[in-house]
Design an enzyme around this catalytic site. Structure first.
Site, PDB file in Angstrom:
ATOM      1  N   ASP A  87      61.179  81.238  -0.669  1.00 18.39           N
ATOM      2  CA  ASP A  87      62.274  80.740   0.167  1.00 18.39           C
ATOM      3  C   ASP A  87      61.923  79.309   0.569  1.00 18.39           C
ATOM      4  O   ASP A  87      61.047  79.089   1.397  1.00 18.39           O
ATOM      5  CB  ASP A  87      62.406  81.653   1.406  1.00 18.39           C
ATOM      6  CG  ASP A  87      63.412  81.127   2.410  1.00 18.39           C
ATOM      7  OD1 ASP A  87      64.180  80.194   2.085  1.00 18.39           O
ATOM      8  OD2 ASP A  87      63.429  81.665   3.551  1.00 18.39           O
ATOM      9  N   ALA A  88      62.599  78.371  -0.073  1.00 21.22           N
ATOM     10  CA  ALA A  88      62.347  76.962   0.240  1.00 21.22           C
ATOM     11  C   ALA A  88      63.383  76.513   1.268  1.00 21.22           C
ATOM     12  O   ALA A  88      64.505  76.147   0.915  1.00 21.22           O
ATOM     13  CB  ALA A  88      62.412  76.127  -1.032  1.00 21.22           C
ATOM     14  N   GLY A 127      64.673  74.476   5.037  1.00 19.13           N
ATOM     15  CA  GLY A 127      64.774  73.085   5.478  1.00 19.13           C
ATOM     16  C   GLY A 127      63.459  72.518   5.972  1.00 19.13           C
ATOM     17  O   GLY A 127      63.232  71.305   5.888  1.00 19.13           O
ATOM     18  N   LEU A 155      60.159  74.786   6.071  1.00 16.24           N
ATOM     19  CA  LEU A 155      58.991  75.468   5.503  1.00 16.24           C
ATOM     20  C   LEU A 155      59.350  76.209   4.224  1.00 16.24           C
ATOM     21  O   LEU A 155      60.466  76.742   4.089  1.00 16.24           O
ATOM     22  CB  LEU A 155      58.424  76.474   6.526  1.00 16.24           C
ATOM     23  CG  LEU A 155      57.911  75.885   7.847  1.00 16.24           C
ATOM     24  CD1 LEU A 155      57.564  77.006   8.833  1.00 16.24           C
ATOM     25  CD2 LEU A 155      56.691  75.001   7.626  1.00 16.24           C
ATOM     26  N   GLU A 193      70.722  82.818  -0.033  1.00 14.81           N
ATOM     27  CA  GLU A 193      69.797  82.822   1.114  1.00 14.81           C
ATOM     28  C   GLU A 193      70.092  83.941   2.120  1.00 14.81           C
ATOM     29  O   GLU A 193      69.181  84.639   2.579  1.00 14.81           O
ATOM     30  CB  GLU A 193      69.917  81.446   1.771  1.00 14.81           C
ATOM     31  CG  GLU A 193      69.146  81.259   3.040  1.00 14.81           C
ATOM     32  CD  GLU A 193      69.287  79.830   3.576  1.00 14.81           C
ATOM     33  OE1 GLU A 193      69.875  78.973   2.881  1.00 14.81           O
ATOM     34  OE2 GLU A 193      68.805  79.599   4.687  1.00 14.81           O
ATOM     35  N   SER A 232      60.732  81.397  11.404  1.00 17.70           N
ATOM     36  CA  SER A 232      59.390  80.900  11.742  1.00 17.70           C
ATOM     37  C   SER A 232      59.324  80.283  13.136  1.00 17.70           C
ATOM     38  O   SER A 232      58.230  79.998  13.627  1.00 17.70           O
ATOM     39  CB  SER A 232      58.939  79.847  10.725  1.00 17.70           C
ATOM     40  OG  SER A 232      59.089  80.306   9.414  1.00 17.70           O
TER      41      SER A 232
HETATM   42  N1  LIG Z   1      53.637  74.972  10.833  1.00 17.49           N
HETATM   43  C1  LIG Z   1      54.866  74.645  11.213  1.00 17.49           C
HETATM   44  N2  LIG Z   1      55.346  73.402  10.970  1.00 17.49           N
HETATM   45  C2  LIG Z   1      56.590  73.057  11.326  1.00 17.49           C
HETATM   46  N3  LIG Z   1      57.455  73.881  11.954  1.00 17.49           N
HETATM   47  C3  LIG Z   1      57.045  75.138  12.221  1.00 17.49           C
HETATM   48  C4  LIG Z   1      55.737  75.578  11.862  1.00 17.49           C
HETATM   49  N4  LIG Z   1      55.605  76.876  12.234  1.00 17.49           N
HETATM   50  C5  LIG Z   1      56.763  77.223  12.805  1.00 17.49           C
HETATM   51  N5  LIG Z   1      57.649  76.194  12.824  1.00 17.49           N
HETATM   52  C6  LIG Z   1      59.000  76.291  13.402  1.00 17.49           C
HETATM   53  O1  LIG Z   1      59.776  77.040  12.482  1.00 17.49           O
HETATM   54  C7  LIG Z   1      60.971  76.334  12.151  1.00 17.49           C
HETATM   55  C8  LIG Z   1      61.364  76.638  10.720  1.00 17.49           C
HETATM   56  O2  LIG Z   1      61.646  78.015  10.607  1.00 17.49           O
HETATM   57  P1  LIG Z   1      61.966  78.682   9.198  1.00 17.49           P
HETATM   58  O3  LIG Z   1      60.795  78.546   8.287  1.00 17.49           O
HETATM   59  O4  LIG Z   1      62.454  80.063   9.462  1.00 17.49           O
HETATM   60  O5  LIG Z   1      63.151  77.759   8.721  1.00 17.49           O
HETATM   61  P2  LIG Z   1      63.540  77.167   7.288  1.00 17.49           P
HETATM   62  O6  LIG Z   1      63.713  78.311   6.342  1.00 17.49           O
HETATM   63  O7  LIG Z   1      62.580  76.113   6.883  1.00 17.49           O
HETATM   64  O8  LIG Z   1      64.939  76.495   7.633  1.00 17.49           O
HETATM   65  P3  LIG Z   1      66.443  76.905   7.226  1.00 17.49           P
HETATM   66  O9  LIG Z   1      66.440  78.395   6.960  1.00 17.49           O
HETATM   67  O10 LIG Z   1      67.292  76.563   8.416  1.00 17.49           O
HETATM   68  O11 LIG Z   1      66.732  76.093   6.010  1.00 17.49           O
HETATM   69  C9  LIG Z   1      60.663  74.881  12.410  1.00 17.49           C
HETATM   70  O12 LIG Z   1      61.833  74.148  12.686  1.00 17.49           O
HETATM   71  C10 LIG Z   1      59.717  74.948  13.600  1.00 17.49           C
HETATM   72  O13 LIG Z   1      60.417  75.011  14.820  1.00 17.49           O
HETATM   73 MG   LIG Z   2      65.214  79.754   6.236  1.00 17.66          MG
END
Ligand SMILES: Nc1ncnc2c1ncn2[C@@H]1O[C@H](COP(=O)(O)OP(=O)(O)OP(=O)(O)O)[C@@H](O)[C@H]1O
Ligand SMILES: [Mg+2]
Length: 276
Positions: A10-11, A13, A15, A77, A231
């Protein structure tokens, strides 16, 4: 690893999450999407010829960095996230019925998750990206770990205006502990505010906003169970606490998934295991 692995990626926005099974044990990894090439190098080296199911907004971009030797599929997604949430919830709660799923990623998305149909109800731009961006604008902090650690030391009372602050001793018509106005107490306490307090209030506002939207969605769908993923809950006791407390005040039952940031990756991986 030379045999064909089944890997969910899962790439998102912010992580990039990877899920795969090894000897019947679930393995999870995460990378920053700011350096997709580095994440792709790890994937190419660890799974040189695996079956990979991709999801998330950056998955097409990630594909351009992969080695061309994988069998690639894609999954929407939201379908992946809901499937992964089902899996984790069953593992962690042993529940099977329908629920509201709120995924607090970079942005926030709210779904009604049933066994057959997953319906996206609504979203809000207030999410984990807001946590990082607003924290930086207000305090100069930009490391996630540092933000969540400092927020733990913070007190919100001087910054946020509670219903009980407005009612000042009188009996309020709604619980006095609810926030009447996020950041609404600042001008009544115009001294310099501590970084820790500002960060606690930023996370508080995000938690209360995503909870409010989730509870409304639950009411609309006739449910009371709200599962939270994403996350943004990682090592973040302030967000966990606000969301759990606020959900209960609103007569719903919260459950914050462990490893909930991996729902999309796990759902993508599971889509490759359907014939097993
Ligand atoms: N190591 C980290 N570095 C940066 N942000 C982190 C970290 N660990 C947790 N976060 C938090 O988790 C958030 C990202 O969550 P998640 O990985 O669920 O989203 P995403 O899949 O990247 O984004 P989306 O689904 O909206 O495209 C970040 O915005 C931040 O608040
Ligand atoms: Mg996500």
């Amino acid at each position: 690893m030379t045999h064909r692995e089944k890997v969910g990626i899962d790439a998102g926005g912010t992580l990039l999450k990877v899920a795969f099974m090894q000897k019947n044990k679930l393995h999870l990894e995460k990378f920053s999407t700011h350096d997709l090439a580095a994440a792709a190098a790890w994937i190419n080296e660890t799974f040189p010829e695996g079956d990979i199911c991709l999801t998330g907004g950056k998955s097409k971009l990630l594909e351009t960095h992969l080695n061309g030797k994988h069998a690639l599929t894609h999954i929407v997604e939201f379908d992946a996230t809901c499937a992964g949430a089902h899996y984790l919830r069953k593992e962690q709660l042993s529940g099977d019925g329908p629920f509201i799923l709120t995924n607090v990623g970079t942005g926030t998305s709210v779904h009604c998750v049933d066994l057959e149909v997953n319906k996206r109800i609504i979203g809000t731009g207030v999410g984990g990206g807001t946590l990082l961006g607003l924290s930086y604008l207000l305090t100069g902090e930009k490391e996630y770990d540092s933000i969540v650690r400092k927020a733990e030391q913070g007190v919100r009372d001087q910054i946020d205006l509670k219903v009980s602050h407005i009612y000042e001793g009188a009996e309020p018509p709604i619980p006095g502990d609810l926030t009447a106005s996020n950041f609404g107490h600042v001008l009544q306490n115009p001294e310099q505010h501590r970084v820790e307090d500002i960060l606690a209030s930023v996370i508080g506002m995000i938690g209360e906003t995503v909870t409010t939207v989730s509870v409304l969605a639950a009411t609309q769908c006739g449910m009371t169970g709200v599962v939270y993923a994403g996350s943004s809950f990682d090592s973040n006791p302030v967000l966990r606490d606000v969301v759990a407390r606020y959900t209960r005040i609103r007569d719903c039952e919260p459950y914050i998934l462990d490893n909930g940031g991996y729902c999309g990756a796990i759902g993508a991986m599971l889509s490759l295991h359907v014939d097993d």
